[in-house]
Design an enzyme around this catalytic site. Sequence first.
Site, PDB file in Angstrom:
ATOM      1  N   HIS A 500       0.832  -1.204   0.000  1.00  0.00           N
ATOM      2  CA  HIS A 500       0.000   0.000   0.000  1.00  0.00           C
ATOM      3  C   HIS A 500       0.873   1.264   0.000  1.00  0.00           C
ATOM      4  O   HIS A 500       0.726   2.140  -0.848  1.00  0.00           O
ATOM      5  CB  HIS A 500      -0.906  -0.020   1.236  1.00  0.00           C
ATOM      6  CG  HIS A 500      -1.710   1.222   1.430  1.00  0.00           C
ATOM      7  ND1 HIS A 500      -3.047   1.294   1.132  1.00  0.00           N
ATOM      8  CD2 HIS A 500      -1.372   2.460   1.866  1.00  0.00           C
ATOM      9  CE1 HIS A 500      -3.491   2.516   1.383  1.00  0.00           C
ATOM     10  NE2 HIS A 500      -2.488   3.236   1.838  1.00  0.00           N
ATOM     11  N   GLU A 501       1.776   1.332   0.958  1.00  0.00           N
ATOM     12  CA  GLU A 501       2.602   2.538   1.076  1.00  0.00           C
ATOM     13  C   GLU A 501       3.510   2.693  -0.141  1.00  0.00           C
ATOM     14  O   GLU A 501       3.801   3.804  -0.585  1.00  0.00           O
ATOM     15  CB  GLU A 501       3.430   2.505   2.367  1.00  0.00           C
ATOM     16  CG  GLU A 501       2.587   2.459   3.645  1.00  0.00           C
ATOM     17  CD  GLU A 501       1.594   3.610   3.769  1.00  0.00           C
ATOM     18  OE1 GLU A 501       1.778   4.655   3.117  1.00  0.00           O
ATOM     19  OE2 GLU A 501       0.601   3.443   4.504  1.00  0.00           O
ATOM     20  N   HIS A 504       1.781   4.553  -2.805  1.00  0.00           N
ATOM     21  CA  HIS A 504       1.908   6.010  -2.694  1.00  0.00           C
ATOM     22  C   HIS A 504       3.222   6.462  -3.321  1.00  0.00           C
ATOM     23  O   HIS A 504       3.279   7.460  -4.039  1.00  0.00           O
ATOM     24  CB  HIS A 504       1.892   6.443  -1.223  1.00  0.00           C
ATOM     25  CG  HIS A 504       0.537   6.401  -0.578  1.00  0.00           C
ATOM     26  ND1 HIS A 504      -0.559   7.048  -1.087  1.00  0.00           N
ATOM     27  CD2 HIS A 504       0.113   5.791   0.563  1.00  0.00           C
ATOM     28  CE1 HIS A 504      -1.607   6.849  -0.290  1.00  0.00           C
ATOM     29  NE2 HIS A 504      -1.218   6.086   0.716  1.00  0.00           N
ATOM     30  N   HIS A 507       3.084   6.460  -6.943  1.00  0.00           N
ATOM     31  CA  HIS A 507       2.268   7.597  -7.376  1.00  0.00           C
ATOM     32  C   HIS A 507       3.148   8.862  -7.447  1.00  0.00           C
ATOM     33  O   HIS A 507       3.043   9.646  -8.378  1.00  0.00           O
ATOM     34  CB  HIS A 507       1.097   7.764  -6.401  1.00  0.00           C
ATOM     35  CG  HIS A 507      -0.048   8.579  -6.923  1.00  0.00           C
ATOM     36  ND1 HIS A 507      -1.123   8.915  -6.145  1.00  0.00           N
ATOM     37  CD2 HIS A 507      -0.291   9.126  -8.134  1.00  0.00           C
ATOM     38  CE1 HIS A 507      -1.975   9.645  -6.857  1.00  0.00           C
ATOM     39  NE2 HIS A 507      -1.489   9.782  -8.068  1.00  0.00           N
TER      40      HIS A 507
HETATM   41 ZN   LIG Z   1      -2.398   5.270   2.291  1.00  0.00          ZN
END
Ligand SMILES: [Zn+2]
Length: 711
Positions: A500-501, A504, A507
Amino acid sequence: MRKNILKVLGLVAVVFLASCMERSTKMTDESNVLLASWTGPYGGVPAFDQMDLDALKPALEAGMARNLAEIDEIANNTEPPTFENTIVAMENVGRDLDRVFAYWGIWSSNLSTPEFREIQGEMAPKLSEFRSKITQNQALFVRIKAVHESDEIDSLRPDQQRLVWLVYDSFARNGATLEGEAKERYAEINKRLAEIHTDFSNNLLADEEGYVTYIHKDQLSGLPGSFVQAAAAAATEREHEGDYAITNTRSSMDPFLTFSDQRDLREKVWRTYYARGDNGDDHDNNAIIAEILQLRNERIHLLGYDNYAQWRLENRMAKTPERAIDLMEAVWPAALARVKEEVREMQAVADKEGAGITIEPWDYRYYAEKVRKEKYDLDSDEVKQYLQLEKLREAMFFVAGELFHFAFQAVPEGSVPVFHEDVRVWEVTNKESGDHIGLWYLDPYARQGKSSGAWATTYRSYETFNGKQTVLASNNSNFIKGAPGEPVLISWTDAETLFHEFGHALHYFSSNVEYPTLNGGVRDYTEFQSQLLERWLLTDKVIDGYLIHHETGEPIPDALVAKIKNAATFNQGFDTTEYLASALVDMKYHMTDPTGIDADAFERAALAELSMPDEIVMRHRSPQFAHIFSGEGYSAGYYGYMWADVLTSDAAEAFAEAPGGFYDAAVAKKLVEHLFAVRNGVDPADAYRAFRGRDAGIDALMRDRGFPVPH
Ligand SMILES: [Zn+2]
């Protein structure tokens, strides 16, 4: 979770979201290490090895003064306002302060100390005043408004038009349109909010650090070896050698409640954890909540809104509180129905054991784990043997290579300064062109003074309008460091969080925007990209190549993978309910007239109205709901995780349906182009439509959670 300096400061203006580093040469005070330009390889890197807390206050003060001088220069320009001399000029403002904030973020999240917190407490209101000076600079706003309303707009590219709108909107929404007493009051409110947001989070941290449950050797029954080791180390660190410390954080509480056979201790740990900020002592947050809500309400009334949530959601993907509530209420009944089933199954296990108990909140995780083993025959500890932190990191690099064409290479030892010996750094390049993209910092291990949980952040973001600037991004987590040479094994949930991190970070690395402001996140959209990346953990290529037993080197067996997949909808009643309860209460707080509000009573009444099951508590009870009360990052915005999850489930189905599955080149190309690279340069709803060819519906989400799809 995504953390950035905005959340820490509670700032909302998009001018700060814009923030990046680099230079505006003439005024740099090279004698202050925190203000100094970044030098060295890779376009310059922060001097993390020279951080000096004594330099922080002077650096902030000098940075703010320079920022204001730069703003004045734009505001007082005698030329007629244009996109270039106003909007673009503002994109270059505050570079010095941005560099200081990169260090501030480290002290605030990775290396916090009482000394830092004192400076933070002192500076938070000053930073708020500083921000008010910018949003309330009448001459500046007149120019921004003139550009926003000018014919020049029609000649701009869509991303430039969006930039103008974002800048205008951030001013208009933050008090720039006010005059006289209202304007003064607005700034006063923000200043006071900055103070008490900080108080809220410091109180919470104090209770996380101040309440430790020490247990003895004969009280370890059921606990996994790795947890026991970590608890022993935590006790030693706190001068309780020979005891075992259950610290008052989620990462300690959650496994303890899952595995400890000692029901009385489970209750004690549970009560201690869910009483954070609610102990009626110096660190109690209830009065602060009331004041925060009242001030927020007063502030949005100055702007003419009915309630805070209406103001907050206007520039989010959801647009209105009603749309967010519609989504949550569509899922809520299915979650409650599932909780009933889960409790029934757990009660049956307890009865079969002859436990002679009724399931209470401190039993949920414990019996859920038993049901998991019985029904799904899935042993978390067995799974963990295949989840080595370093292998998972390699798996993430592999996924980034396949989807984003990124390659990762560890930087030469000592070439990039770090703030702690545990931090490691990789260079990110485009694997076809070899172009340098940025640096990825990883700070994986828990330590005292580090915020709990996991987060991603940037020290510098991509932009090209003023020369190309490459990305410095970091991932941070709280794994327990293994003995030297031993692999660090993590849980399935932690592996998902790791991905998940990293989502980021990808992104950040994918950004192709010209202007810094367009890197900003939209709260209910910015968790989507990261949540989506979690889906690659369960792809065959990752399973076969990277989920490797730490001793035998064997890949995880198909049968165990089948069990993991089979158990994917397990405990969704609990997960969805504890989350949605927090999200709904957040929205209720921010749609209510808070005059004379008593947080404790309000929380109880709101949960009763929702028919909250007795066996579950809000994921974040009000006095510990830092997402919404330690700043405004997630206030009336906690729903955003589910909003983003609707997109996640729907987008994942786009891959699942594609000929190449999760590695389908055509879908991956669209993913990077429309959902990652554009950042906030395109309206999220338009971006999603460009990727999927239609809007997202909730069916995929319901399927993912094993809930019936509504007709
Ligand atoms: Zn997050």
